[in-house]
Scaffold this active site. Structure first.
Site, PDB file in Angstrom:
ATOM      1  CB  SER A 116      25.678  -8.776   2.193  1.00 46.23           C
ATOM      2  OG  SER A 116      24.999  -9.390   2.468  1.00 46.23           O
ATOM      3  CE1 TYR A 167      25.271  -8.869  -3.172  1.00 47.66           C
ATOM      4  CE2 TYR A 167      25.999 -10.514  -1.065  1.00 47.66           C
ATOM      5  CZ  TYR A 167      25.026  -9.488  -1.795  1.00 47.66           C
ATOM      6  OH  TYR A 167      24.180  -8.640  -1.303  1.00 47.66           O
ATOM      7  CB  ALA A 168      30.701 -13.957   0.086  1.00 52.13           C
ATOM      8  CB  ALA A 169      34.866 -12.785  -2.794  1.00 52.42           C
ATOM      9  CB  VAL A 175      27.965   2.091 -10.303  1.00 50.64           C
ATOM     10  CG1 VAL A 175      27.098   3.088  -9.082  1.00 50.64           C
ATOM     11  CG2 VAL A 175      27.991   0.994  -9.893  1.00 50.64           C
ATOM     12  CE  LYS A 221      26.864  -6.172  -1.357  1.00 50.08           C
ATOM     13  NZ  LYS A 221      27.071  -4.730  -1.290  1.00 50.08           N
ATOM     14  CG  ASN A 237      22.107   0.620  -1.801  1.00 51.85           C
ATOM     15  OD1 ASN A 237      21.056  -0.308  -1.579  1.00 51.85           O
ATOM     16  ND2 ASN A 237      20.820   0.548  -3.640  1.00 51.85           N
TER      17      ASN A 237
END
Length: 257
Positions: free
Chosen positions: A149, A162-164, A65, A166, A91
């Site tokens: 998320s 991952y948190a940043a 992607v 999302k 996704n």
């Protein structure tokens, strides 16, 4: 009375379509009448997912992607075959967990590349097509769903990357909604909690299971098949006046105004 959720005659692009949530979105979208263009880096899982569906209504695309040229080529190919693209689900995702002080630049960048840069490429490629259709007089617009998320709203220990990413997706969602609303292009985020997929195997394992379940008012994980109903609703005319929103599908794992 027409069904509230129908994707009859629409073409939907789904990234990360080979397994888990992406595969469940693809299966349900086809079941609701859509054509689906599925993108995944893993050829084996993607082809296995697609072989169970009517071949005349799906296009499997193998690749990353993060490849902007792939996004542009895929849009062109889908339009040539199906006439138009009406929906996009960003996704595709990965995790590279590590505590902040131990995280490498590569672990950080890999996650940012897939979740943020990858989403931008597909949002831009599909959005350009939708805008061009609108400028040519097509009032049908389109619908885009970015898979975010709860980690983007409350943080996630050991997953600052991952948190940043999302959290960033939600900013992208709101910006696209504001820029493209005049073309009747709706853009929303769905924030999942803990879904039974390979990506959540660790938090659902024996070490973290009880602590995680204690934070979920409904007291259970969700299945991919359960949560993707919301995604398909946002792609449908049932959500025709919803844009720029972040819809939590999490069993109450995160509750806010």
């Amino acid at each position: 009375m027409e069904p509230m959720v129908s994707l009859e005659g629409r073409t939907i692009v789904v990234t990360g379509a080979g397994q888990g949530i992406g595969r469940a979105i693809t299966d349900l979208a086809v079941g609701l009448g859509a054509n689906v263009v599925g993108i995944d880096l893993n050829q084996d899982t993607l082809l296995a997912a697609m072989e169970t569906l009517p071949s005349e209504r799906v296009i499997p695309v193998v690749g990353s992607v993060v490849d902007a040229e792939l996004a542009a080529r895929t849009v062109d190919g889908a339009v040539e075959r199906f006439g138009a693209i009406h929906g996009l689900v960003n996704n595709a995702g990965i995790t590279r967990p590590a505590m902040i002080e131990k995280m490498t630049t590569k672990q950080w960048q890999d996650v940012i590349d897939v979740h943020l840069t990858g989403t931008f490429h597909w949002l831009q490629a599909v959005g350009r097509h939708m805008v061009e259709r609108a400028k040519a007089g097509d009032t049908d617009g389109g619908a885009i769903v970015n898979i975010s998320s709860d980690a983007g709203r409350k943080g996630a220990v050991g997953q600052i990357n991952y948190a940043a990413a999302k959290a960033g997706l939600m900013g992208m969602t709101m910006t696209a909604a504001r820029e493209w609303g005049k073309y009747n292009i709706r853009t929303n985020s769905v924030c999942f909690g803990v879904v039974e997929t390979p990506m959540t195997e660790v938090v659902r394992g024996e070490k973290f299971r009880d602590g995680m379940l204690a934070q979920i008012p409904l007291g259970r994980w969700s299945t991919p098949e359960e949560v993707v109903r919301t995604v398909c609703f946002l792609l449908s005319d049932g959500a025709s006046y919803i844009t720029g929103q972040h819809l939590a599908v999490n069993g109450g794992f995160h509750i806010s105004l």
